[in-house]
Motif scaffolding. Structure first.
Motif, PDB file in Angstrom:
ATOM      1  N   VAL A 263       0.853  -1.189   0.000  1.00 45.13           N
ATOM      2  CA  VAL A 263       0.000   0.000   0.000  1.00 45.13           C
ATOM      3  C   VAL A 263       0.884   1.232   0.000  1.00 45.13           C
ATOM      4  CG1 VAL A 263      -1.778   1.280   1.252  1.00 45.13           C
ATOM      5  CG2 VAL A 263      -1.827  -1.223   1.226  1.00 45.13           C
ATOM      6  N   SER A 264       0.601   2.171  -0.895  1.00 49.75           N
ATOM      7  CA  SER A 264       1.357   3.415  -0.997  1.00 49.75           C
ATOM      8  C   SER A 264       0.644   4.525  -0.236  1.00 49.75           C
ATOM      9  CB  SER A 264       1.527   3.819  -2.465  1.00 49.75           C
ATOM     10  OG  SER A 264       2.153   5.094  -2.565  1.00 49.75           O
ATOM     11  N   VAL A 265       1.419   5.427   0.328  1.00 47.00           N
ATOM     12  CA  VAL A 265       0.841   6.532   1.100  1.00 47.00           C
ATOM     13  C   VAL A 265       0.168   7.561   0.197  1.00 47.00           C
ATOM     14  CG1 VAL A 265       2.479   6.268   2.976  1.00 47.00           C
ATOM     15  CG2 VAL A 265       3.049   7.757   1.060  1.00 47.00           C
ATOM     16  N   GLU A 266       0.460   7.558  -1.081  1.00 44.75           N
ATOM     17  CA  GLU A 266      -0.082   8.550  -2.001  1.00 44.75           C
ATOM     18  C   GLU A 266      -1.254   8.023  -2.819  1.00 44.75           C
ATOM     19  OE1 GLU A 266       3.124   9.859  -4.395  1.00 44.75           O
ATOM     20  OE2 GLU A 266       4.231  10.800  -2.744  1.00 44.75           O
ATOM     21  N   THR A 267      -1.630   6.779  -2.644  1.00 38.67           N
ATOM     22  CA  THR A 267      -2.709   6.182  -3.436  1.00 38.67           C
ATOM     23  C   THR A 267      -3.992   6.137  -2.616  1.00 38.67           C
ATOM     24  OG1 THR A 267      -1.108   4.803  -4.604  1.00 38.67           O
ATOM     25  CG2 THR A 267      -3.433   4.177  -4.761  1.00 38.67           C
ATOM     26  N   PRO A 268      -5.096   6.695  -3.120  1.00 35.37           N
ATOM     27  CA  PRO A 268      -6.377   6.602  -2.394  1.00 35.37           C
ATOM     28  C   PRO A 268      -6.833   5.142  -2.304  1.00 35.37           C
ATOM     29  CG  PRO A 268      -6.457   8.328  -4.066  1.00 35.37           C
ATOM     30  CD  PRO A 268      -5.205   7.545  -4.318  1.00 35.37           C
ATOM     31  N   VAL A 269      -7.274   4.754  -1.128  1.00 39.18           N
ATOM     32  CA  VAL A 269      -7.701   3.380  -0.892  1.00 39.18           C
ATOM     33  C   VAL A 269      -9.020   3.389  -0.117  1.00 39.18           C
ATOM     34  CG1 VAL A 269      -5.351   2.475  -0.880  1.00 39.18           C
ATOM     35  CG2 VAL A 269      -6.403   3.241   1.269  1.00 39.18           C
ATOM     36  N   LEU A 270      -9.620   2.210  -0.002  1.00 37.57           N
ATOM     37  CA  LEU A 270     -10.796   2.002   0.829  1.00 37.57           C
ATOM     38  C   LEU A 270     -10.398   1.156   2.030  1.00 37.57           C
ATOM     39  CD1 LEU A 270     -13.517   1.186  -1.880  1.00 37.57           C
ATOM     40  CD2 LEU A 270     -13.007   3.394  -0.811  1.00 37.57           C
ATOM     41  N   ILE A 271     -10.923   1.529   3.199  1.00 36.36           N
ATOM     42  CA  ILE A 271     -10.668   0.774   4.418  1.00 36.36           C
ATOM     43  C   ILE A 271     -11.941   0.012   4.770  1.00 36.36           C
ATOM     44  CG2 ILE A 271     -10.005   0.903   6.840  1.00 36.36           C
ATOM     45  CD1 ILE A 271      -8.446   3.389   6.236  1.00 36.36           C
ATOM     46  N   LYS A 272     -11.854  -1.301   4.707  1.00 34.69           N
ATOM     47  CA  LYS A 272     -13.022  -2.172   4.874  1.00 34.69           C
ATOM     48  C   LYS A 272     -12.998  -2.826   6.249  1.00 34.69           C
ATOM     49  CE  LYS A 272     -15.249  -6.214   2.757  1.00 34.69           C
ATOM     50  NZ  LYS A 272     -15.142  -7.218   1.668  1.00 34.69           N
ATOM     51  N   HIS A 273     -14.170  -2.854   6.888  1.00 33.70           N
ATOM     52  CA  HIS A 273     -14.300  -3.516   8.182  1.00 33.70           C
ATOM     53  C   HIS A 273     -14.517  -5.005   7.956  1.00 33.70           C
ATOM     54  CE1 HIS A 273     -16.455  -4.287  12.172  1.00 33.70           C
ATOM     55  NE2 HIS A 273     -15.240  -3.888  12.488  1.00 33.70           N
ATOM     56  N   CYS A 274     -13.682  -5.817   8.560  1.00 34.91           N
ATOM     57  CA  CYS A 274     -13.716  -7.253   8.290  1.00 34.91           C
ATOM     58  C   CYS A 274     -14.977  -7.927   8.834  1.00 34.91           C
ATOM     59  CB  CYS A 274     -12.479  -7.918   8.887  1.00 34.91           C
ATOM     60  SG  CYS A 274     -10.923  -7.376   8.137  1.00 34.91           S
ATOM     61  N   ALA A 275     -15.496  -7.481   9.960  1.00 31.87           N
ATOM     62  CA  ALA A 275     -16.645  -8.146  10.582  1.00 31.87           C
ATOM     63  C   ALA A 275     -17.953  -7.849   9.867  1.00 31.87           C
ATOM     64  CB  ALA A 275     -16.737  -7.753  12.049  1.00 31.87           C
ATOM     65  N   THR A 276     -18.170  -6.603   9.451  1.00 30.44           N
ATOM     66  CA  THR A 276     -19.445  -6.212   8.843  1.00 30.44           C
ATOM     67  C   THR A 276     -19.352  -5.986   7.338  1.00 30.44           C
ATOM     68  OG1 THR A 276     -19.018  -3.859   9.291  1.00 30.44           O
ATOM     69  CG2 THR A 276     -20.153  -5.124  10.996  1.00 30.44           C
ATOM     70  N   GLY A 277     -18.151  -5.854   6.791  1.00 25.67           N
ATOM     71  CA  GLY A 277     -18.003  -5.594   5.365  1.00 25.67           C
ATOM     72  C   GLY A 277     -18.267  -4.161   4.975  1.00 25.67           C
ATOM     73  N   ALA A 278     -18.476  -3.275   5.940  1.00 30.36           N
ATOM     74  CA  ALA A 278     -18.730  -1.860   5.657  1.00 30.36           C
ATOM     75  C   ALA A 278     -17.407  -1.123   5.497  1.00 30.36           C
ATOM     76  CB  ALA A 278     -19.558  -1.230   6.776  1.00 30.36           C
ATOM     77  N   TYR A 279     -17.458  -0.034   4.716  1.00 34.81           N
ATOM     78  CA  TYR A 279     -16.266   0.769   4.471  1.00 34.81           C
ATOM     79  C   TYR A 279     -16.260   1.982   5.396  1.00 34.81           C
ATOM     80  CZ  TYR A 279     -15.720  -2.019   0.229  1.00 34.81           C
ATOM     81  OH  TYR A 279     -15.566  -3.060  -0.645  1.00 34.81           O
ATOM     82  N   LEU A 280     -15.083   2.327   5.862  1.00 32.86           N
ATOM     83  CA  LEU A 280     -14.926   3.505   6.693  1.00 32.86           C
ATOM     84  C   LEU A 280     -15.189   4.757   5.856  1.00 32.86           C
ATOM     85  CD1 LEU A 280     -14.101   4.470   9.548  1.00 32.86           C
ATOM     86  CD2 LEU A 280     -11.752   4.622   8.698  1.00 32.86           C
ATOM     87  N   SER A 281     -16.143   5.579   6.271  1.00 34.39           N
ATOM     88  CA  SER A 281     -16.561   6.714   5.454  1.00 34.39           C
ATOM     89  C   SER A 281     -16.918   7.903   6.343  1.00 34.39           C
ATOM     90  CB  SER A 281     -17.767   6.346   4.574  1.00 34.39           C
ATOM     91  OG  SER A 281     -18.862   5.955   5.386  1.00 34.39           O
TER      92      SER A 281
END
Length: 288
Positions: A263-281
């Protein structure tokens, strides 16, 4: 007939006596009310009776002695709270010093995100960073604090987080991570998001970012979606599954081929919650 005469006069006389007694009681009550009102007028001015507080003890009008004692009591209470740092100004100053204390972010030479590095989680949509407030506890049974996003982007104790590796070796085997990259975060690899230790330097544990499925009893205060918070986990205790996250590529067409890549610090990514499958938003909702 004397009996008829007495029988006619007796009820009328008793009724007259009862009526006279009632009038006498009313007269006594009115007299007492007038006396109390006149007595109150001697103690209080008409303005004070109406609620006006323009007169002070220096003019010697009304209950000036009580007002003098009250003012002296308020002054003593103010000086005591000022001496012991209990004023609202002191509390706000301590809160700012605790939450806005500067934090140094980790530096990377190759542009990769590494475990145990200190970073900021920036949301490109709302242009804000993840932050918490120790004065805003959630309604959960355990010790947990509400998490929001803030426009204040300077690295400080309330918005700096540490990337911790999830205690599992399955990801390294499944993703085929080489030994030389064990300390680097990869797409699809599970990790924890921990609040800065500077926020609570004397605590016996760390604050882990967690979320859980929204229910009628547990949900976000304003959006009513899944509530995100920092929960306290004592040192030596194993973090729960609800505190585990993973990085997913923002482009849905490249998610499969990006798994196992650093993972690069300059690349936009999605952070996914493993238990619920929801994305941090984050959303444009004013938090009060």
């Amino acid at each position: 007939n004397p009996n008829k005469l007495l029988g006619f006069v007796s009820p009328t006389l008793s009724q007259f006596c009862a009526l006279l007694f009632n009038h006498f009681c009313c007269f006594v009550y009115v007299t007492q009310l007038i006396y109390r009102t006149q007595k109150m007028e001697l103690i209080y001015t008409p303005q004070q009776i109406a609620g006006y507080k323009g007169y002070y003890h220096s003019v010697r009008i009304g209950n000036w002695s009580e007002e003098l004692e009250l003012q002296e009591s308020r002054l003593k209470d103010f000086l005591y709270r000022k001496e012991h740092g209990e004023l609202a100004l002191h509390k706000a100053e301590r809160k700012l010093q605790q939450h806005l204390g500067p934090v140094e972010l980790s530096k990377t030479e190759d542009g990769r995100v590494r475990f145990d590095s200190v970073a900021l989680l920036f949301n490109h949509r709302t242009e804000s960073v993840v932050a918490t407030d120790l004065n805003d506890r959630t309604k959960a049974v355990e010790e947990a604090y509400s998490t929001t996003t803030s426009w204040y982007g300077e690295p400080c104790a309330r918005n700096a987080v540490t990337i911790k590796k999830y205690d599992s070796s399955d990801d390294d085997l499944v993703l085929g991570i080489p030994e030389s990259e064990k300390d680097v975060l990869h797409y699809g690899q599970k990790f924890h998001i921990v609040a800065s230790s500077q926020l609570r330097p004397e605590a016996d544990g760390d604050l882990f970012l967690r979320t859980q499925a929204a229910t009628p009893l547990v949900s976000s205060k304003y959006s009513h979606f899944q509530e995100v918070s920092f929960v306290h986990i004592a040192h030596g205790s194993k973090p729960r599954w609800e505190t585990v996250w993973e990085v997913v590529a923002a482009d849905a067409e490249q998610r499969v081929e990006m798994e196992g890549m650093p993972v690069s610090v300059e690349t936009p990514v999605l952070i996914k919650h493993c238990a619920t499958g929801a994305y941090l938003s984050s959303d444009f909702i004013a938090y009060k």
